[in-house]
Every structure is written in structure tokens, then in C-alpha cells.
Design a protein around this motif. Structure first.
Motif, short mmCIF file in Angstrom:
data_model
loop_
_atom_site.label_atom_id
_atom_site.label_comp_id
_atom_site.label_asym_id
_atom_site.label_seq_id
_atom_site.Cartn_x
_atom_site.Cartn_y
_atom_site.Cartn_z
N LEU A 257 0.83 -1.20 0.00
CA LEU A 257 0.00 0.00 0.00
C LEU A 257 0.86 1.25 0.00
CD1 LEU A 257 -3.09 -0.32 2.30
CD2 LEU A 257 -2.94 -0.16 -0.16
N ARG A 258 1.89 1.21 0.85
CA ARG A 258 2.80 2.35 0.90
C ARG A 258 3.44 2.57 -0.46
NH1 ARG A 258 3.78 1.50 6.53
NH2 ARG A 258 4.95 -0.39 6.16
N ILE A 259 3.85 1.46 -1.07
CA ILE A 259 4.51 1.57 -2.37
C ILE A 259 3.54 2.16 -3.39
CG2 ILE A 259 5.50 0.25 -4.28
CD1 ILE A 259 6.62 -1.65 -2.12
N ILE A 260 2.30 1.68 -3.35
CA ILE A 260 1.35 2.15 -4.36
C ILE A 260 1.05 3.63 -4.19
CG2 ILE A 260 -0.99 1.92 -5.23
CD1 ILE A 260 -0.94 -0.96 -4.42
N THR B 30 1.92 -2.63 -14.20
CA THR B 30 2.60 -3.83 -14.70
C THR B 30 3.17 -4.67 -13.58
OG1 THR B 30 3.35 -2.39 -16.47
CG2 THR B 30 4.23 -4.61 -16.45
N ASN B 31 3.95 -4.01 -12.72
CA ASN B 31 4.64 -4.76 -11.67
C ASN B 31 3.69 -5.43 -10.71
OD1 ASN B 31 7.28 -4.51 -12.38
ND2 ASN B 31 7.49 -2.52 -11.40
N LEU B 32 2.70 -4.68 -10.24
CA LEU B 32 1.81 -5.24 -9.22
C LEU B 32 1.08 -6.46 -9.74
CD1 LEU B 32 0.31 -2.20 -7.36
CD2 LEU B 32 2.05 -3.80 -6.62
N THR B 33 0.56 -6.38 -10.95
CA THR B 33 -0.18 -7.52 -11.49
C THR B 33 0.75 -8.71 -11.66
OG1 THR B 33 -1.05 -5.82 -12.93
CG2 THR B 33 -1.97 -8.01 -13.16
N ALA B 34 1.90 -8.46 -12.27
CA ALA B 34 2.81 -9.57 -12.53
C ALA B 34 3.20 -10.25 -11.22
CB ALA B 34 4.05 -9.06 -13.26
N ILE B 35 3.60 -9.45 -10.26
CA ILE B 35 4.11 -10.02 -9.02
C ILE B 35 3.00 -10.69 -8.22
CG2 ILE B 35 5.08 -9.39 -6.78
CD1 ILE B 35 6.78 -7.40 -8.30
N GLY C 260 -10.56 -11.17 -11.53
CA GLY C 260 -10.37 -10.92 -10.11
C GLY C 260 -9.03 -10.29 -9.82
N LYS C 261 -8.05 -10.61 -10.66
CA LYS C 261 -6.72 -10.01 -10.48
C LYS C 261 -6.65 -8.63 -11.10
CE LYS C 261 -4.52 -13.23 -8.34
NZ LYS C 261 -4.26 -12.96 -6.94
N GLN D 44 9.03 -14.67 -8.47
CA GLN D 44 8.86 -13.22 -8.40
C GLN D 44 10.08 -12.51 -8.96
OE1 GLN D 44 6.91 -11.50 -4.94
NE2 GLN D 44 6.50 -13.53 -4.17
N GLN D 45 11.26 -13.11 -8.74
CA GLN D 45 12.48 -12.49 -9.29
C GLN D 45 12.40 -12.39 -10.81
OE1 GLN D 45 12.98 -14.65 -6.64
NE2 GLN D 45 15.05 -14.40 -5.84
N GLN D 46 12.00 -13.51 -11.43
CA GLN D 46 11.89 -13.50 -12.89
C GLN D 46 10.94 -12.40 -13.34
OE1 GLN D 46 10.71 -17.32 -14.37
NE2 GLN D 46 12.50 -18.35 -13.54
N ALA D 47 9.79 -12.35 -12.70
CA ALA D 47 8.79 -11.36 -13.10
C ALA D 47 9.34 -9.95 -12.92
CB ALA D 47 7.52 -11.54 -12.27
N MET D 48 10.01 -9.72 -11.79
CA MET D 48 10.58 -8.40 -11.51
C MET D 48 11.58 -8.01 -12.59
SD MET D 48 9.70 -6.62 -8.96
CE MET D 48 11.06 -5.64 -8.34
#
Lengths: 301, 372
Positions: free
Chosen positions: B22-25, B194-199, B226-227, B286-290
Motif C-alpha cells: 500500500l505504501r509503495i502504491i 505492470t509490476n503489481l499484477t505480474a508479481i 479478479g486479479k 517473483q524475481q523472474q517477473a521483476m
């Protein structure tokens, strides 16, 4: 009588051509309705692959399987409505509470906690005092009970439990098997896999698996009955030395540690062993003795 | 529908429970929006200049004081030999050297013509070229002043002169913040989406919860919607916050309508979320996605037209920007915020981004498998 689960010549390989891993080779077995069926085997035997095929998560390379009379490939959608699956790893939402997890899984199966409460009551009562606690903060035993509740909440006709007792303490393990007995009485067919051979005797029938192959399928009683040798339990002051001595003694087909005793498998006609100053007695073979013998035979082949 | 409602309820619950996310967003984009445009200043100030003056005349001093009075230049050394000035460049203390030859004043007065030498330190290309251009402009103006003082103009110019007067439309004061802020807002929105969905989806894979979901009768599109929906809503909220910051901190109020921006943003977010979804279906951890989304973001930022104008890119690079959804949104943002374009004006961009949204999402849905 129709079967709850039928598996016919199922094979599964992983990996590319060079590094082909045969996870399952030509597995066939049937599980009757209402049975508590155990699949016993060491790590890497193929238990999880088999469960993933039956729960429609994985496609087999060869063979057919049905669950509750439905084909796992063609009618996978219908199967997903009727089976409960508890994976070996805890896979519920750690950031949701017990209650939220349970009601989430109830709603996605189009049901409610109340509708099937009687089915999970005995188990849920034990974790209900903590229902506002997040799943990630639960102890191992409680996580496992929650996972079982979530797998049961839609009243499945077949329940798949993949190594439910791995990493759980002895008391919780006993409790867990007690719960399974209770579920069996409600008419649910249960397939449970475990690496612990002592749990085999708690099942109606067991299948012994090793390196992707099925070695024996029978009731624990029959398996013990068909064991052809006598077992001598031996105990002495220096157990390590004793084991080495036993292995070299004539008339001993095999010897291995077994709890506080060593078990020596005697060759036909032998009734006593020429070892002094030890406690020796002929004992009934245990299911573990049968498995050890089977696995060693299998490995020798 | 009922299933979707419960999935959404669960997703929102999880998002609001994760205080870190939340803080990040919410806080990070706002902080960046406040800090970045202040730093990403196109105007060059404090260009360090070294002057080699061989002339030491009245004119050379006048020229130097005109240069320093402009506010763009800071005189770091005033030398007698070029080598001394060069030393300043070598020490990285000077960006430019202006060499005034010995006979500067004399030639200027007598022959009506004099030459100067400008040496530019091109290590920092932007600073060097802009500094050179500023300096040339100042010298030109100095030249005019001198002529005014000395030369008696005939009634008509002997040579025809074309006077160029320019006027900066839509951004009269060339306030770079006016076009940087909307652009940075677009980047932040893209990053969040992009990041939030992927992760988020890859996390379900890592923890194993996706396994539990896959054995349920949840439909593929239920799970994906839902995502997407929660992050779509969050993206719009972040953008709204961004506009509040733009209004409060920079006083930027779009000339065009907010409706136009939100309509475009709604479609744009779908495209960006679809990209995140696509990344997640191909990543196991998650690393790959990041990493993947990081590299894609890099291309998006550099080829998005925020820092370098797309029109000045080579032809092949222009083609790459056509496949960059960010470039469309930055374009649209500037058009609407600065020029007041309407939906009809940005029809082309809207169509392109809709194609992205449909294409990326279909691809992602197609490659998401409930069983292996």
C-alpha cells in the motif's frame, strides 16, 4: 460395485529427451468407494505426480484414469467440483484469516460454511477459537486442520491428501488419522499418500510405490500375511556392532534397525541365532518389514 | 458473477492487508512526482565557462560581462593562455572555453569582423551542446550591440535580413514542468500497473495457492478478472492522486477535459495490466517477473518520448515506439493537458491502445493454463 478412482496404465515423464525422468510408469489400480486408501512410498516415488494427474492438474503421457466415474482428461471440469485436494505444501492464503480462507473456498464452490458445517464440525471446532488469526501465523498442526477443512468444505466425494502428515508431530499425526477415520464413516473416499510406513496399517488398503512403479496393492493384513519369512527381534548393549554381526551371521537373510530392536529376517528353517548376551525373540512381521523386503527386492532387480 | 464478487473481495482484502504494498502504491509515486520533475530540468544553468583572453580589451571585458550576466554561465577562470583554460576542462571544472584572440577589438573595429573560438567539453553531451548554443546566441546579441554602437546603418539594410520571431504555443513560457509532470505520471502508472499484477499472480504460484485455486471450478476469466479489476481501480486512484499533486505542487490543471484523460487511462490501464498478466504467465518466480518487467520498463521509459523526442529518433526507433503503449499515453497526456485535445482528436491513439489492451489480454488469457 463401481470404483471411486480407477487408474489404468498411467505413465508420466518429465523433462526433455536427454534428461528424461520417469515419474510414473504403467500404474494401474482401483480404489473402491468409501475406502481409506494409502499410497506409501519414499520421497520421489511419484505419489504427488499421481495425485496431480487425478486432481486434473497434470496431464499423463499415457493411460486413462477416472475419478468418481469421470474421465480426468475429458470431464475435468466436473471433477473439480467433486474432489477435495490438500497439496503437500500448505497452500492457503497466509494473509487471510482462518474464517476468511474457509468462507472463500466455500463460496468459490458455490456453497457456504453453514451448509456443510456438520462435515467439518469435528475438525473446525478445534481451530475455531483462532478463527480471526491469519493462516500464516498458525502452527503446523492448525494449518493442516484448516487445509483439511478447506478441502472438505464443498463436500467432495473423493478426497486427495498429499503427504498430510509430513512435518507434523506424532500426536497431531495420530489425531489426523483419527479425523480421517471419522470422514470415512461419512462415506467419503480418501486417498492419502505418506512416506511413513507405520501409517500404512491405518488404511483399508495400501499401494506401495517406488521410483514410479507400483509394487504391491493389498490390505495391510494381507500384505503381512503373505510375508514368507520369520522375523527375529534382537537387542543388545552395542547396537551398531550387533547390526554388523547380524548381517554376517549365517541364516540371516537381512538385518536392519527397527525402533529399539534390530530385525533379522531369518532364512527358512532357522529358529535361533548363534549370538550371545543379547535379547532375542521371534516376532510377528510388521507392515514395515514387508515394505523393507519389497523395496530391497525391487532395488535388487 | 457471485464468484467474481467473492474473488474481488478476497483480492482487495489481501491488498489492503499488505501495508508495504500500500505504501509503495500510494506514497512512492507521489514522492516521485514531487521530486522528479524538479530534478529533471531541461534548462541548463550554471554552465561553467573558462575564458582565455589574449586581448584584454574593453570589448573582450564587455563580452565576458555579458556572458556572465546572462545567468546561464559561471566564470570559473580567466586566463591568459589557452592551456590554462584547457587545464580547467581536464579537471572537469569547466564545460566550455571561450578563446578571445589578441586582436579581437582591433579587428572588430577596423575590419568590422572578428573571430572567437569556442571549445566544448562534450562528455556531457546535452550540457555541452546546449551551452555552446547559449553562448553562440549571447555572442550574436553582443555582435548586434556592437554594431548598433559603432556602425552607422544606412537607411535600408544593404543585405536583406530575415528576422525570426517565435512564439511557443500551448506552453508560452516553455515551462518544462508542464510537459514533464504528465509524462512522469504516465510512467508511474505504468510501473504500478505492470509490476503489481505480474508479481501478485507469480506470488500465488510461488506460495502454491494457485494450485489450490486450480482444482476448484473457478473459471479462468473469473480468476483473471479478479486479479485485473483491483489493480485497475488502484491505477485510477493513483492517477487521481497524481493530478492532485500536479495541481497543488505545480499548479497544472489540464486544459482539456478530465473525462478524456480518464477514458484513455481506463483503456491504457487494461493494456498495462494485460502486460503484467502476460509476464506472470511466463514467470515462475517473483524475481523472474521483476527482472522482466524491469527491462521492459527501461525500454518504455527511454523509448516513450518523455526524455527524448520521438520525432528526432531514427526511423527504426520510431517503429519501436509504435509498440510502446507508454508513448501513446504520454502523447495523449500532453495533448490533453497542454493543448486541450478532445476524444475526437486522440481517436487514433485511443484505437491503438485499445488494440494493445485486447491483444495483450487475449495473449495472457490464452497462455494461462490451469493444468500443466
Amino acid at each position: 460395485m463401481s470404483y471411486a478412482v480407477t487408474i489404468a496404465s498411467i505413465s508420466k515423464t518429465y523433462g526433455a529427451k536427454q534428461k528424461l525422468v520417469q515419474a510414473l510408469s504403467n500404474i494401474s489400480l482401483n480404489v473402491e468407494k468409501g475406502e481409506l486408501f494409502g499410497i506409501i512410498g519414499p520421497d520421489g516415488a511419484g505419489k504427488t505426480s499421481l495425485f496431480r494427474i487425478l486432481t486434473t492438474l497434470l496431464l499423463a503421457n499415457e493411460g486413462h484414469a477416472t475419478v468418481d466415474g469421470l474421465d480426468v482428461v475429458k470431464e475435468f471440469k466436473a471433477i473439480r467440483n467433486r474432489v477435495g485436494y490438500m497439496p503437500g505444501r500448505f497452500s492457503l492464503y497466509q494473509d487471510l484469516t482462518i474464517e476468511e480462507n474457509l468462507s472463500f473456498f466455500a463460496t468459490i464452490f458455490n456453497t457456504t460454511i453453514e451448509a456443510n458445517y456438520d462435515l467439518i464440525k469435528d475438525i473446525y471446532i478445534q481451530i475455531e477459537p483462532f478463527k480471526t488469526r491469519r493462516a500464516g501465523k498458525l502452527s503446523g498442526g492448525m494449518k493442516q486442520k484448516l487445509a483439511l477443512c478447506c478441502a472438505l468444505i464443498h463436500k467432495p466425494s473423493v478426497l486427495f491428501l498429499d503427504e498430510p502428515t509430513t512435518g507434523v508431530d506424532a500426536v497431531s499425526r495420530k489425531e489426523f488419522w483419527q479425523m480421517l477415520k471419522g470422514l470415512k464413516e461419512q462415506g467419503i473416499t480418501i486417498l492419502v499418500s505418506t512416506p511413513y510406513m507405520d501409517e500404512a496399517s491405518l488404511c483399508d488398503r495400501v499401494a506401495l510405490m517406488q521410483s514410479g512403479k507400483l509394487m504391491q496393492v493389498d490390505s495391510p493384513r494381507n500384505i503381512i500375511h503373505s510375508f514368507p519369512h520369520k522375523i527375529m527381534a534382537v537387542k543388545g548393549s552395542n547396537m551398531l556392532q550387533l547390526l554388523n554381526t547380524l548381517k554376517q551371521t549365517k541364516g540371516v537373510a537381512d538385518a536392519y534397525a527397527f525402533g529399539e530392536y534390530h530385525h533379522a529376517v531369518l532364512e527358512d528353517g532357522i529358529t535361533t541365532l548363534p549370538i550371545e548376551q543379547v535379547e532375542m525373540k521371534i516376532v510377528q512381521p510388521d507392515i514395515e518389514d514387508c515394505f523393507i523386503a519389497l523395496m530391497k527386492d525391487h532395488a535388487a532387480q | 458473477m457471485r464468484t467474481l464478487r467473492f474473488i474481488l473481495q478476497k483480492e482487495f482484502r489481501q491488498i489492503f492487508r499488505d501495508k508495504g504494498i500500500l505504501r509503495i502504491i500510494f506514497i512512492l509515486p507521489i514522492m516521485q512526482l514531487i521530486v522528479l520533475p524538479m530534478a529533471a530540468d531541461y534548462e541548463m544553468k550554471n554552465i561553467q565557462i573558462a575564458v582565455t583572453d589574449h586581448d584584454h580589451s574593453d570589448y573582450s571585458r564587455k563580452l565576458i560581462s555579458k556572458i556572465t550576466a546572462s545567468g546561464y554561465f559561471k566564470l570559473v577562470s580567466y586566463d591568459d593562455a589557452f592551456n590554462q583554460s584547457m587545464k580547467q576542462v581536464e579537471l572537469d571544472k569547466a564545460d566550455l572555453i571561450l578563446e578571445i584572440p589578441a586582436s579581437f577589438e582591433k579587428e572588430l573595429v577596423k575590419e568590422d569582423k572578428a573571430s572567437l573560438f569556442i571549445a566544448v567539453n562534450a562528455i556531457n553531451g546535452v550540457k555541452g551542446s546546449l551551452g555552446g548554443a547559449y553562448l553562440a546566441a549571447i555572442i550574436r546579441s553582443f555582435n548586434n550591440d556592437v554594431r548598433m554602437d559603432w556602425v552607422q546603418f544606412p537607411r535600408f539594410n544593404p543585405e536583406p535580413q530575415i528576422e525570426v520571431a517565435s512564439s511557443n504555443w500551448f506552453n508560452p513560457h516553455m515551462n518544462y514542468k508542464l510537459f514533464m509532470v504528465p509524462g512522469i505520471l504516465v510512467l508511474l502508472l505504468t510501473m504500478v500497473g505492470t509490476n503489481l499484477t505480474a508479481i501478485n499472480i507469480v506470488k500465488e504460484k510461488e506460495i502454491g495457492t494457485i494450485e489450490q485455486i486450480n482444482v476448484t471450478p473457478i473459471k479462468k476469466y473469473h480468476f483473471i478478472l479478479g486479479k485485473l479489476i483491483p489493480f485497475w481501480v488502484l491505477g485510477l486512484v493513483v492517477m487521481s492522486l497524481g493530478f492532485v499533486v500536479a495541481r497543488v505542487v505545480y499548479g497544472i490543471v489540464p486544459i482539456g477535459s478530465f473525462v478524456t484523460i480518464y477514458v484513455f487511462a481506463a483503456v491504457y490501464l487494461l493494456a498495462v495490466l494485460g502486460l503484467g498478466l502476460l509476464i506472470s504467465t511466463y514467470s515462475a518466480t517473483q524475481q523472474q517477473a521483476m527482472l522482466v518487467s524491469f527491462f521492459i520498463m527501461m525500454i518504455f521509459v527511454l523509448m516513450g518520448g518523455l526524455y527524448t523526442s520521438i520525432d528526432s529518433m531514427p526511423e527504426w526507433a520510431k517503429w519501436i515506439t509504435k509498440f510502446n503503449p507508454v508513448s501513446y499515453f504520454i502523447d495523449v497526456m500532453r495533448l490533453v493537458v497542454l493543448k486541450g485535445s478532445t476524444l475526437a482528436d486522440i481517436k487514433q491513439q485511443l484505437l491503438s491502445i485499445s488494440a494493445f489492451a485486447v491483444g495483450l489480454n487475449l495473449w495472457a488469457v490464452y497462455s494461462y493454463r490451469k493444468r500443466s
